[in-house]
Design a protein around this motif. Structure first.
Motif, PDB file in Angstrom:
ATOM      1  N   ASP A 211      18.807  13.270  59.254  1.00 49.80           N
ATOM      2  CA  ASP A 211      19.905  12.471  59.189  1.00 49.80           C
ATOM      3  C   ASP A 211      20.152  11.802  57.619  1.00 49.80           C
ATOM      4  O   ASP A 211      19.249  12.063  56.977  1.00 49.80           O
ATOM      5  N   GLY A 212      21.088  10.995  57.413  1.00 47.51           N
ATOM      6  CA  GLY A 212      21.159  10.357  56.142  1.00 47.51           C
ATOM      7  C   GLY A 212      21.913  11.121  55.156  1.00 47.51           C
ATOM      8  O   GLY A 212      22.753  12.222  55.727  1.00 47.51           O
ATOM      9  N   GLU A 213      21.711  11.234  54.084  1.00 50.60           N
ATOM     10  CA  GLU A 213      22.779  11.745  52.869  1.00 50.60           C
ATOM     11  C   GLU A 213      21.597  12.288  51.848  1.00 50.60           C
ATOM     12  O   GLU A 213      20.709  11.764  51.431  1.00 50.60           O
ATOM     13  N   LEU A 214      22.142  13.338  51.162  1.00 49.97           N
ATOM     14  CA  LEU A 214      21.439  14.191  50.022  1.00 49.97           C
ATOM     15  C   LEU A 214      22.484  14.316  49.077  1.00 49.97           C
ATOM     16  O   LEU A 214      23.746  14.599  49.284  1.00 49.97           O
ATOM     17  N   THR A 215      22.019  13.810  47.858  1.00 54.54           N
ATOM     18  CA  THR A 215      22.973  13.866  46.672  1.00 54.54           C
ATOM     19  C   THR A 215      22.554  14.680  45.480  1.00 54.54           C
ATOM     20  O   THR A 215      21.282  14.402  45.140  1.00 54.54           O
ATOM     21  N   ALA A 216      23.280  15.826  45.035  1.00 53.58           N
ATOM     22  CA  ALA A 216      22.484  16.393  43.982  1.00 53.58           C
ATOM     23  C   ALA A 216      22.651  15.560  42.852  1.00 53.58           C
ATOM     24  O   ALA A 216      23.703  15.024  42.233  1.00 53.58           O
ATOM     25  N   ILE A 217      21.614  15.696  41.854  1.00 56.17           N
ATOM     26  CA  ILE A 217      21.624  14.771  40.636  1.00 56.17           C
ATOM     27  C   ILE A 217      20.922  15.556  39.584  1.00 56.17           C
ATOM     28  O   ILE A 217      20.319  16.619  39.759  1.00 56.17           O
ATOM     29  N   LYS A 218      21.283  15.454  38.277  1.00 59.55           N
ATOM     30  CA  LYS A 218      20.533  16.020  37.082  1.00 59.55           C
ATOM     31  C   LYS A 218      20.332  15.012  36.043  1.00 59.55           C
ATOM     32  O   LYS A 218      20.918  13.742  36.078  1.00 59.55           O
ATOM     33  N   PRO A 219      19.483  15.362  35.155  1.00 59.55           N
ATOM     34  CA  PRO A 219      19.322  14.307  33.936  1.00 59.55           C
ATOM     35  C   PRO A 219      20.789  14.227  33.520  1.00 59.55           C
ATOM     36  O   PRO A 219      21.632  15.112  33.148  1.00 59.55           O
ATOM     37  N   ALA A 220      20.816  13.049  32.845  1.00 60.11           N
ATOM     38  CA  ALA A 220      22.043  12.618  31.889  1.00 60.11           C
ATOM     39  C   ALA A 220      22.487  13.008  30.635  1.00 60.11           C
ATOM     40  O   ALA A 220      23.375  12.846  30.297  1.00 60.11           O
ATOM     41  N   GLY A 221      21.480  13.417  30.068  1.00 57.02           N
ATOM     42  CA  GLY A 221      21.576  13.956  28.525  1.00 57.02           C
ATOM     43  C   GLY A 221      22.045  15.432  28.347  1.00 57.02           C
ATOM     44  O   GLY A 221      22.509  16.021  29.134  1.00 57.02           O
ATOM     45  N   LYS A 222      21.676  15.977  27.149  1.00 54.47           N
ATOM     46  CA  LYS A 222      21.885  17.469  26.826  1.00 54.47           C
ATOM     47  C   LYS A 222      20.942  18.240  27.925  1.00 54.47           C
ATOM     48  O   LYS A 222      20.023  17.984  28.653  1.00 54.47           O
ATOM     49  N   ALA A 223      21.433  19.411  27.726  1.00 48.25           N
ATOM     50  CA  ALA A 223      20.354  20.313  28.231  1.00 48.25           C
ATOM     51  C   ALA A 223      19.703  21.328  27.082  1.00 48.25           C
ATOM     52  O   ALA A 223      20.376  21.605  26.170  1.00 48.25           O
ATOM     53  N   ILE A 224      18.352  21.493  27.300  1.00 49.23           N
ATOM     54  CA  ILE A 224      17.737  22.018  26.430  1.00 49.23           C
ATOM     55  C   ILE A 224      16.688  23.309  26.962  1.00 49.23           C
ATOM     56  O   ILE A 224      16.338  23.092  27.857  1.00 49.23           O
ATOM     57  N   THR A 225      17.210  24.707  26.403  1.00 50.87           N
ATOM     58  CA  THR A 225      16.319  25.572  26.835  1.00 50.87           C
ATOM     59  C   THR A 225      15.065  25.780  26.005  1.00 50.87           C
ATOM     60  O   THR A 225      15.396  26.120  24.762  1.00 50.87           O
ATOM     61  N   PHE A 226      13.927  25.864  26.561  1.00 47.99           N
ATOM     62  CA  PHE A 226      12.678  26.225  25.820  1.00 47.99           C
ATOM     63  C   PHE A 226      12.476  27.645  26.354  1.00 47.99           C
ATOM     64  O   PHE A 226      12.132  27.931  27.270  1.00 47.99           O
ATOM     65  N   ILE A 227      12.053  28.400  25.244  1.00 46.15           N
ATOM     66  CA  ILE A 227      11.631  29.855  25.316  1.00 46.15           C
ATOM     67  C   ILE A 227      10.435  30.104  24.523  1.00 46.15           C
ATOM     68  O   ILE A 227      10.207  29.540  23.479  1.00 46.15           O
ATOM     69  N   GLY A 228       9.365  30.681  25.387  1.00 48.22           N
ATOM     70  CA  GLY A 228       7.987  30.622  24.707  1.00 48.22           C
ATOM     71  C   GLY A 228       7.224  31.345  25.666  1.00 48.22           C
ATOM     72  O   GLY A 228       7.570  32.334  26.414  1.00 48.22           O
ATOM     73  N   ASP A 229       6.031  31.217  25.420  1.00 49.65           N
ATOM     74  CA  ASP A 229       4.918  31.751  26.003  1.00 49.65           C
ATOM     75  C   ASP A 229       4.096  30.847  27.052  1.00 49.65           C
ATOM     76  O   ASP A 229       4.626  29.950  27.594  1.00 49.65           O
ATOM     77  N   SER A 230       2.689  31.084  27.343  1.00 51.25           N
ATOM     78  CA  SER A 230       2.044  30.176  28.196  1.00 51.25           C
ATOM     79  C   SER A 230       2.077  28.834  27.927  1.00 51.25           C
ATOM     80  O   SER A 230       2.008  28.098  28.707  1.00 51.25           O
ATOM     81  N   ILE A 231       2.130  28.776  26.531  1.00 53.04           N
ATOM     82  CA  ILE A 231       2.014  27.266  26.063  1.00 53.04           C
ATOM     83  C   ILE A 231       3.331  26.544  26.374  1.00 53.04           C
ATOM     84  O   ILE A 231       3.384  25.473  26.954  1.00 53.04           O
ATOM     85  N   THR A 232       4.475  27.246  26.347  1.00 52.74           N
ATOM     86  CA  THR A 232       5.711  26.535  26.600  1.00 52.74           C
ATOM     87  C   THR A 232       5.975  26.380  28.283  1.00 52.74           C
ATOM     88  O   THR A 232       6.393  25.509  29.016  1.00 52.74           O
ATOM     89  N   ALA A 233       5.276  27.411  28.911  1.00 50.56           N
ATOM     90  CA  ALA A 233       5.315  27.759  30.552  1.00 50.56           C
ATOM     91  C   ALA A 233       4.557  26.361  31.150  1.00 50.56           C
ATOM     92  O   ALA A 233       4.860  25.748  31.889  1.00 50.56           O
ATOM     93  N   GLY A 234       3.491  25.901  30.330  1.00 47.34           N
ATOM     94  CA  GLY A 234       2.565  24.998  30.711  1.00 47.34           C
ATOM     95  C   GLY A 234       1.236  25.544  31.495  1.00 47.34           C
ATOM     96  O   GLY A 234       0.630  24.508  32.354  1.00 47.34           O
TER      97      GLY A 234
END
Length: 331
Positions: free
Chosen positions: A131-154
């Motif tokens: 019951d209740g409501e779900l609302t889709a949200i996202k960060p309010a700023g720019k979109a940054i795409t990080f491309i890399g290897d294990s370091i960037t993956a975490g």
């Protein structure tokens, strides 16, 4: 660390009121429709209202593997809770019926997971409320795409333990995005490079930027900035070969995302630093980010630990705001 500003948006998957941040696709796995990703750092964002729980179901895609993938769950500004995928509760309990911001992040996996050929990524088959409501949200700023290897993956942020020692939700990419209230779009795989293949059957970057796995073509998501950290795993290749490959890769990214700006981090081990400086000098539209003097601390001499990740995020945030101006990132 958490985002401080969100905005409502449209649902972009198979579940009502849910936003999938990063690279996701719809895929039938184990005869069930799912939202699926192979990218650590991919996230789910939503706001609940008038409910005290969230119904979840994640598929166990690595049942025979020694280490289970893990997700990190953030509710409002509370510390994260980590779950192994095969131990995620059917009901995620919330403190009250008041509105809550919920963020789920693909936090860790294992190099043994066959994410490219055998669908051993993260598969979500249910996100609902009774019951209740779900609302889709996202960060309010720019979109940054990080491309890399294990370091960037975490990988290996917390310790040298597969899955549990990874922290895609806390590494430098995550913290930079959060500091800038930006979307964190992660395209990174362990051991991968411009020419070297990654673990789990993953090909080199010129192919993995276009595909989520061997059969799923994945256009580069809409983005404002691209931050590239590649080359650490390509040291066996010559300077001439790598310089040529970098130029080809940057041209491919400009073609795939012509409105995005390209930001090139010199790898923390300083691989191909001289070559990248030459390329940046010849291409002033590239924003080269020097990392030589960053006092990074490491888990294993290669992968930044949590303190090192915090330092990198601070320096990278400073570099980006210095180059583009604080107003560019204002929300």
């Amino acid at each position: 660390m958490a985002y401080t500003k969100y905005k409502t948006t449209s649902a972009n998957g198979i579940f009502s009121g849910v936003y999938f941040m990063g690279r996701w696709t719809t895929k039938t796995i184990q005869n069930q429709p799912t939202m699926y990703t192979t990218n650590l750092g991919a996230a789910v964002l939503l706001m609940t209202k008038n409910t005290d729980h969230l119904n979840l179901q994640l598929l166990n895609t690595t049942a025979t593997n020694r280490f289970q993938p893990e997700i990190a769950v953030f509710i409002d500004d509370q510390p994260e809770v980590r779950f192994k995928v095969n131990e995620v509760p059917d009901e995620l309990q919330l403190q009250s019926n008041a509105p809550h911001v919920v963020r789920l992040v693909f936090a860790g996996n294992s190099d043994a997971d066959e994410v490219w050929l055998h669908q051993q990524g993260l598969a979500i088959s249910k996100i609902t409320i009774s019951d209740g409501e779900l609302t889709a949200i996202k960060p309010a700023g720019k979109a940054i795409t990080f491309i890399g290897d294990s370091i960037t993956a975490g990988c290996w942020v917390k310790s040298r333990h597969p899955a549990a020692g990874y922290a895609a939700e806390l590494n430098y990419a995550a913290q930079t995005a959060q500091a800038l209230n930006a979307e964190d779009i992660r395209i990174a795989y362990s051991a991968a490079g411009l020419l070297r293949y990654g673990t789990g059957g993953v090909p080199a970057a010129p192919r993995f930027i276009n595909y989520l796995d061997f059969e799923t073509k994945m256009p580069l998501p809409s983005t404002d900035l691209i931050v590239i950290n590649l080359g650490s795993n390509d040291r066996q290749f010559s300077s001439e070969v790598m310089q040529t490959q970098y130029v080809k890769f940057f041209k491919a990214l400009r073609h795939l995302s012509p409105t995005a700006t390209l930001n090139i981090m010199i790898p923390f081990n300083q691989s191909f630093a001289a070559e990248l400086r030459v390329i940046a000098h010849q291409n002033p539209q590239l924003n080269l980010i020097e990392t030589k003097d960053w006092p990074i601390t490491y888990t294993d001499q290669v992968h930044p630990d949590l303190s090192g990740s915090q330092l990198i995020a601070k320096r990278l945030t400073q570099a980006l705001t210095s180059h583009y101006g604080q107003a560019y990132f204002a929300v």
